[in-house]
Design an enzyme around this catalytic site. Structure first.
Site, short mmCIF file in Angstrom:
data_model
loop_
_atom_site.label_atom_id
_atom_site.label_comp_id
_atom_site.label_asym_id
_atom_site.label_seq_id
_atom_site.Cartn_x
_atom_site.Cartn_y
_atom_site.Cartn_z
N GLU A 111 0.82 -1.21 0.00
CA GLU A 111 0.00 0.00 0.00
C GLU A 111 0.86 1.27 0.00
O GLU A 111 1.77 1.42 0.81
CB GLU A 111 -0.93 -0.02 1.23
CG GLU A 111 -1.83 1.18 1.38
CD GLU A 111 -2.69 1.44 0.15
OE1 GLU A 111 -3.30 0.49 -0.36
OE2 GLU A 111 -2.73 2.60 -0.31
N THR A 142 -5.63 1.71 -5.62
CA THR A 142 -5.26 0.29 -5.49
C THR A 142 -5.95 -0.55 -6.55
O THR A 142 -5.34 -1.45 -7.16
CB THR A 142 -5.66 -0.27 -4.11
OG1 THR A 142 -5.17 0.59 -3.12
CG2 THR A 142 -5.09 -1.66 -3.90
N HIS A 190 -1.59 3.17 4.79
CA HIS A 190 -2.59 3.91 4.02
C HIS A 190 -2.81 5.28 4.67
O HIS A 190 -2.80 5.38 5.89
CB HIS A 190 -3.90 3.12 3.98
CG HIS A 190 -4.87 3.62 2.95
ND1 HIS A 190 -5.56 4.80 3.09
CD2 HIS A 190 -5.24 3.11 1.75
CE1 HIS A 190 -6.31 4.99 2.03
NE2 HIS A 190 -6.14 3.98 1.20
N ASP A 219 1.66 -0.12 -4.90
CA ASP A 219 0.47 0.04 -5.73
C ASP A 219 0.35 1.41 -6.40
O ASP A 219 -0.05 1.52 -7.54
CB ASP A 219 -0.82 -0.34 -4.96
CG ASP A 219 -1.10 0.52 -3.73
OD1 ASP A 219 -0.23 1.34 -3.36
OD2 ASP A 219 -2.20 0.37 -3.15
N HIS A 220 0.73 2.46 -5.67
CA HIS A 220 0.62 3.83 -6.20
C HIS A 220 1.33 4.76 -5.24
O HIS A 220 1.81 4.32 -4.21
CB HIS A 220 -0.85 4.24 -6.38
CG HIS A 220 -1.68 3.97 -5.16
ND1 HIS A 220 -1.62 4.74 -4.03
CD2 HIS A 220 -2.55 2.96 -4.88
CE1 HIS A 220 -2.43 4.24 -3.11
NE2 HIS A 220 -2.99 3.14 -3.59
#
Ligand code: GP9
Ligand code: MN
Length: 626
Positions: free
Chosen positions: A252, A294, A409, A468-469
């Site tokens: 994450e 995600t 997150h 993921d990003h």
């Protein structure tokens, strides 16, 4: 005539000016819009005008009292829209689009994030509306208040002139603005935030029609493009991990800048750093996600198609035909499962996983979650991995398993006892906490791999790790610059910050012979790369990525907003930079060729999704027995 109109309809013009100023102040204070020259600042300044003239202008079809009420009502709605954009931008550095409004099922889980973002300052934006109400209330209405059609015509001529000037200047700055732009910032900069919303609505209705109108011929052109660009696998690498289990971990919000980085002498990712030295590690690997975060990254991995430029494809096109990694592996006797301790419906996963033919989704219900073992968005990563290994042990082998972490997150919350390093010291609390959750995630990962070894699953598996990003948006540039020891974060740096870690670990192979790979790559390339390592042919697949071990593959990654990176260039909002010197390159043919490639790939991929074109491909597959 104009003077006449203004003096006669001063309430309307006052509302226009107030909303115009307000929007411009918001541009300057809440959005980071890159301005490169005086003309662009001018366009940015005038761009809210045409919209307000137009919407308030509809009031000229009403009588004076109704008109004033209409103007106040529209000002209120538009202000709420503006504030919604500010809140959204504060988190995502992006503007709202219509598909996002249909993702309300995700909003409940965003509670802690939204609370963080709602600031009393937003209420100040209603002051001008109070002023309008006050003026309207003390106003004496004239008896004859029908607007003569001659005045209406003059007024709408004025609206048209303002709009044409705005669009004309914008087109000079950015040719084919409305037909070729994937970058919302560029659109807002040129036509204004509210005209952008109108544009978005038009795109929305035209894309909805695309599925109905689509036919199988559309696939032919795309297949030709793909065929011409597909590269052959490296013979030595093909099948190197045949029949092994795949353990894919989506990390994450993990960006590459944390790798091999320290804070007060302590490594942020000590375990990952060591693991990289026993793996194939891709240091110039980019995430290609957009508003679906995600879920977009999952989409890229499963399909080697680009996610959409607006909204989350997991929501908007969950009923499409796909030819996912899971589906392909299933046909090769693999069992496929996703592990993620969140509600199954978040990002519409439960629905789209059916379309991807995932055998089983171990969602929140599969985990023991209580107050004790949760933080922020839910189950802590350590607990998640501990419990996951017990679940994975029960799977039929070989399996393809996909794990999605959660602790790192936004807003990066962690209990004191779990903090293994101190927070960073900067003006951004978000950034300060980010380093601690990154460090925590690394510890969880370490435990995961240890447990995999204990379980006996490790040796016959390959382990894939991917960020993921981004986790730190441009809103935290000041803190980022401080952390990286830079004066400022330039647009060039910003593109470089879109790199996320990607590594492939093959026990018995990569630990003997690790590789640091510098070629430019992205999430789109994962599917062909993994399938080839598992010895599965991809010649016929419709995919935009290329096997990262293919000797003929050229360095290339296009971000979802159209920016791209090659061996020599980085292009941002159509401005081409020399990747080494970071200098702007004026008119360069080679860069233009890549520009076309970047545009073609994104448009073709969009066409496939909007037209649900894979249903034709799959029909063909079924009828020929492939
Ligand atoms: C939610 C998790 C986070 O299930 O995957 O999603 P994100 O907000 O990062 O897209
Ligand atoms: Mn995420």
């Amino acid at each position: 005539m104009l003077k006449n109109l203004i003096s006669k309809y001063h309430f309307l013009f006052l509302a226009v000016v107030l909303m115009w100023i307000k929007t411009y102040i918001v541009y300057q204070t809440s959005f980071e819009i890159k301005i490169e020259n005086i003309m662009q600042s001018f366009i940015l300044f005038i761009n809210p005008l045409s919209f307000f003239l137009l919407v308030f202008g509809f009031g000229l079809f009403m009588k004076q009292k109704a008109r004033n009420i209409y103007i106040i009502a529209v000002s209120t709605v538009v202000t709420i829209l503006l504030i919604s954009n500010m809140i959204f931008y504060n988190f995502y550095n992006d503007f709202l689009t219509i598909p996002l409004l249909f993702q309300s099922s995700n909003m409940g889980d965003l509670d802690s994030s939204v609370q963080e973002l709602v600031k009393p300052i937003y209420y100040l934006l209603f002051i001008d509306i109070l002023l309008l109400i006050w003026i309207a209330m003390k106003h004496k209405f004239q008896k004859v208040d029908i607007v003569p059609s001659r005045e209406r015509r003059a007024y709408f001529l004025l609206v048209t002139v303002v709009f044409v000037i705005n669009l004309g200047l914008a087109e000079i700055q950015r040719p084919m603005l409305l037909t070729r732009s994937f970058d919302r910032e560029v659109l807002v900069k040129n036509i204004g935030i509210f005209n952008f919303h109108i544009y978005d609505a038009i795109i929305q209705s035209s894309t909805s029609a695309q599925r109905v109108l689509a036919d199988s011929d559309e696939l032919v052109e795309i297949q030709n493009y793909i065929k011409a660009n597909k590269t052959k696998p490296d013979e030595e690498m093909f099948g190197i991990a045949k029949d092994r289990n795949v353990i894919f971990v989506s990390l994450e919000s993990t960006q590459s800048f944390v790798v091999n980085e320290t804070l007060n002498g302590k490594e942020l990712t000590p375990y990952l750093n060591d693991f990289i030295d026993e793996s194939y590690y891709f240091e110039n690997f980019y995430h290609q996600t957009e508003q679906g975060k995600t879920s977009d990254s999952e989409f890229l991995v499963a399909n080697s198609l680009y996610p959409l430029g607006r909204g989350a494809v997991f929501f908007t096109h969950s009923e499409n035909e796909y030819n996912s990694m899971q589906e392909i592996l299933k046909s090769k006797n693999y069992y496929t499962a996703t592990f993620h301790a969140n509600d199954a419906s978040f990002w519409n996963r439960d629905i789209i996983y059916d379309a991807f033919e995932v055998d089983h989704f171990y969602d929140l219900k599969s985990y023991k979650v209580d107050q004790e073992n949760s933080v922020g968005w839910g189950l802590k990563d350590k607990e998640f991995f501990e419990q996951s290994v017990d679940l994975i042990k029960t799977l039929p082998q070989p399996f393809y398993s996909y794990f999605i972490t959660l602790t790192n997150h936004f807003p990066f919350e962690l209990e004191e006892k779990d903090k293994l390093i101190e927070e960073f010291d900067s003006t951004s609390d978000i950034f300060n906490r980010y380093v601690t959750t990154i460090r925590y995630q690394d510890e969880a990962l370490k435990r995961f791999i240890e447990k995999l070894k204990e379980s006996g699953l490790y040796d016959n598996s390959i382990i894939v790790l991917m960020g993921d990003h981004y986790g730190i948006s441009q809103n935290h540039n000041e803190a980022m610059a401080k952390f990286l020891g830079k004066d400022e974060i330039t647009p060039y740096d910003n593109v470089q910050l879109q790199r996320v870690p990607f590594l492939i670990h093959i026990p018995g192979i990569t630990d003997e012979n690790p590789k640091l790979i510098s070629d430019v790559s992205g999430q789109i390339d994962i599917k062909p790369t993994l399938l080839h390592l598992l010895g599965i042919d991809t010649t016929k697949l419709i995919q935009f990525g290329n096997d990262l071990f293919s000797p003929d593959r050229k360095s290339f990654a296009v971000l979802r907003n159209g920016s791209f990176i090659t061996e020599e260039y980085i292009s941002i909002s159509d401005v081409c930079y020399n990747r080494q010197t970071q200098e702007v390159i004026e008119a360069d043919n080679a860069c233009d060729v890549y520009q076309d490639k970047a545009h073609s790939e994104l448009s073709f991929s969009d066409k496939i999704i909007y037209g649900d074109l894979l249903r034709f491909y799959n029909e063909e597959k079924v009828s020929t027995g492939n």
